[in-house]
Design a protein around this motif. Sequence first.
Motif, PDB file in Angstrom:
ATOM      1  N   ILE A   1      -2.026  -1.237  -3.770  1.00  0.00           N
ATOM      2  CA  ILE A   1      -3.252  -0.470  -3.156  1.00  0.00           C
ATOM      3  C   ILE A   1      -2.481   1.117  -3.068  1.00  0.00           C
ATOM      4  CG2 ILE A   1      -4.853   0.252  -1.506  1.00  0.00           C
ATOM      5  CD1 ILE A   1      -4.852  -2.542  -0.623  1.00  0.00           C
ATOM      6  N   VAL A   2      -3.323   2.326  -3.860  1.00  0.00           N
ATOM      7  CA  VAL A   2      -2.910   3.770  -3.755  1.00  0.00           C
ATOM      8  C   VAL A   2      -3.964   4.325  -3.283  1.00  0.00           C
ATOM      9  CG1 VAL A   2      -2.247   5.624  -5.175  1.00  0.00           C
ATOM     10  CG2 VAL A   2      -1.431   3.235  -6.125  1.00  0.00           C
ATOM     11  N   GLU A   3      -3.658   5.074  -2.145  1.00  0.00           N
ATOM     12  CA  GLU A   3      -4.455   5.953  -1.408  1.00  0.00           C
ATOM     13  C   GLU A   3      -3.923   7.494  -1.396  1.00  0.00           C
ATOM     14  OE1 GLU A   3      -6.031   4.544   2.290  1.00  0.00           O
ATOM     15  OE2 GLU A   3      -6.605   2.594   1.414  1.00  0.00           O
ATOM     16  N   ASN A   4      -4.606   8.456  -1.679  1.00  0.00           N
ATOM     17  CA  ASN A   4      -4.260   9.759  -1.737  1.00  0.00           C
ATOM     18  C   ASN A   4      -4.856  10.177  -0.073  1.00  0.00           C
ATOM     19  OD1 ASN A   4      -4.180  12.557  -1.604  1.00  0.00           O
ATOM     20  ND2 ASN A   4      -4.161  12.532  -3.870  1.00  0.00           N
ATOM     21  N   ILE A   5      -3.771  10.866   0.686  1.00  0.00           N
ATOM     22  CA  ILE A   5      -4.052  10.948   1.840  1.00  0.00           C
ATOM     23  C   ILE A   5      -3.409  12.569   2.039  1.00  0.00           C
ATOM     24  CG2 ILE A   5      -3.949   8.945   2.983  1.00  0.00           C
ATOM     25  CD1 ILE A   5      -1.349   9.480   4.126  1.00  0.00           C
TER      26      ILE A   5
ATOM     27  N   ILE B   1       0.959  -1.204  -0.151  1.00  0.00           N
ATOM     28  CA  ILE B   1      -0.057  -0.030   0.139  1.00  0.00           C
ATOM     29  C   ILE B   1       1.102   1.191   0.135  1.00  0.00           C
ATOM     30  CG2 ILE B   1      -0.091  -0.003   2.525  1.00  0.00           C
ATOM     31  CD1 ILE B   1      -3.147   1.074   1.913  1.00  0.00           C
TER      32      ILE B   1
ATOM     33  N   PHE C   1       0.796   5.413   0.217  1.00  0.00           N
ATOM     34  CA  PHE C   1       0.042   6.573   0.301  1.00  0.00           C
ATOM     35  C   PHE C   1       0.571   7.848  -0.266  1.00  0.00           C
ATOM     36  CE2 PHE C   1      -0.600   3.906   4.104  1.00  0.00           C
ATOM     37  CZ  PHE C   1      -2.140   3.822   4.229  1.00  0.00           C
TER      38      PHE C   1
ATOM     39  N   LEU D   1      -3.975   4.156   9.136  1.00  0.00           N
ATOM     40  CA  LEU D   1      -4.893   4.020   7.838  1.00  0.00           C
ATOM     41  C   LEU D   1      -4.614   2.680   7.216  1.00  0.00           C
ATOM     42  CD1 LEU D   1      -4.034   7.238   6.460  1.00  0.00           C
ATOM     43  CD2 LEU D   1      -6.163   6.976   7.612  1.00  0.00           C
TER      44      LEU D   1
ATOM     45  N   ARG E   1      -6.952  -0.452   8.879  1.00  0.00           N
ATOM     46  CA  ARG E   1      -8.290  -0.496   8.363  1.00  0.00           C
ATOM     47  C   ARG E   1      -8.459  -1.758   7.455  1.00  0.00           C
ATOM     48  NH1 ARG E   1      -9.865   5.267   5.789  1.00  0.00           N
ATOM     49  NH2 ARG E   1      -7.957   4.278   4.629  1.00  0.00           N
ATOM     50  N   HIS E   2      -7.672  -1.821   6.628  1.00  0.00           N
ATOM     51  CA  HIS E   2      -7.624  -2.965   5.951  1.00  0.00           C
ATOM     52  C   HIS E   2      -7.567  -4.410   6.403  1.00  0.00           C
ATOM     53  CE1 HIS E   2      -7.616  -0.580   2.050  1.00  0.00           C
ATOM     54  NE2 HIS E   2      -6.745   0.101   2.774  1.00  0.00           N
TER      55      HIS E   2
END
Length: 325
Positions: free
Chosen positions: A55-59, A31, A33, A91, A94-95
């Motif tokens: 997994i890519v998440e913008n924070i 993952i 961020f 963060l 959560r997964h």
Amino acid sequence: MSKALGLFSGGLDSTLAALTLKRQGVAVTGIVFVTPFFGVERARQAARQIDIPLIVENIGDIHLDMLKKPRYGYGRNLNPCIDCHALMFRLAARHVQSGKFDFLFSGEVLGQRPMSQNYNALQAVAKHAGSADIILRPLCARLLPPTAMEEQGLVAREKLLDIQGRSRKRQEDYARQWDLHEYPGSGGGCLLTEKSFTGKLRDLLEHQPECTVQDIEILKLGRQFRLSCSAKLTLGRNQEDNENLQAAARPGYILMHAPEFRGPTGLISGNPTPNDLLLAAAIVAGYGKGRDQTQVTVRLFHDGEERLLSVAPMSQDRSVLLQVL
């Protein structure tokens, strides 16, 4: 088969951590961020190289809130590494809590960074993240107390590593043994560790504590001039900067240029006074082809409205005194 989710920057350490688990049969996912200070491309390249999902998440917004008031403070520049790692673990957790993964891991190495990767700092990260019981650090796990994942048989402790210290020799040895031929050098990857960027960021946080992610992105463009305590001018260095500044304009920002002469685009952010606008216009005129004129007309665009200012161009020798370095 156990399933692990790892904080994955795409650097050598996080890549080796993923391979350490993958080589013992753990189903590994990374993952990454994304914030204004570090992006995704390096992680994507590394994930493709070792064939793991990413997994890519913008924070950006939540990370900026943390950056403004880090619980554990900053490193040498404006890098709140302990708070940053804790936020990412929190963060990512959560997964795990949703049942998709069994535990988390990272590429942290005991003693690699004196402030943020000593034993107490690693413990602080896990505690602050609220995830101490599900975090594994495969590269130095055998130097740390056994985790629940090892005790439950989700991973084999004897197949984890015992790397410590600042030298990368052992990591490079494993990279060769495991046919990992492409990886970035040590350091880099985070703008918060770069002095040339953090000087501009420090100025922004000091004068505009309510700044947004968009204000941070503008720091990457052109020259920065502090007009007053409440306003700043960003001046394009070239055509690409000019186009990017025009694209970056949002409600509240002010664009300006001298229409009669070739020259830079300026973008004002903050809350400028009339004197700030005159000062900015003089700087814009001073960096354009009309710099030798007595008076230059500068056009301002603000929230759909347009106005003209006639100013004497400021010499670059004078304006550089206002530049934020």
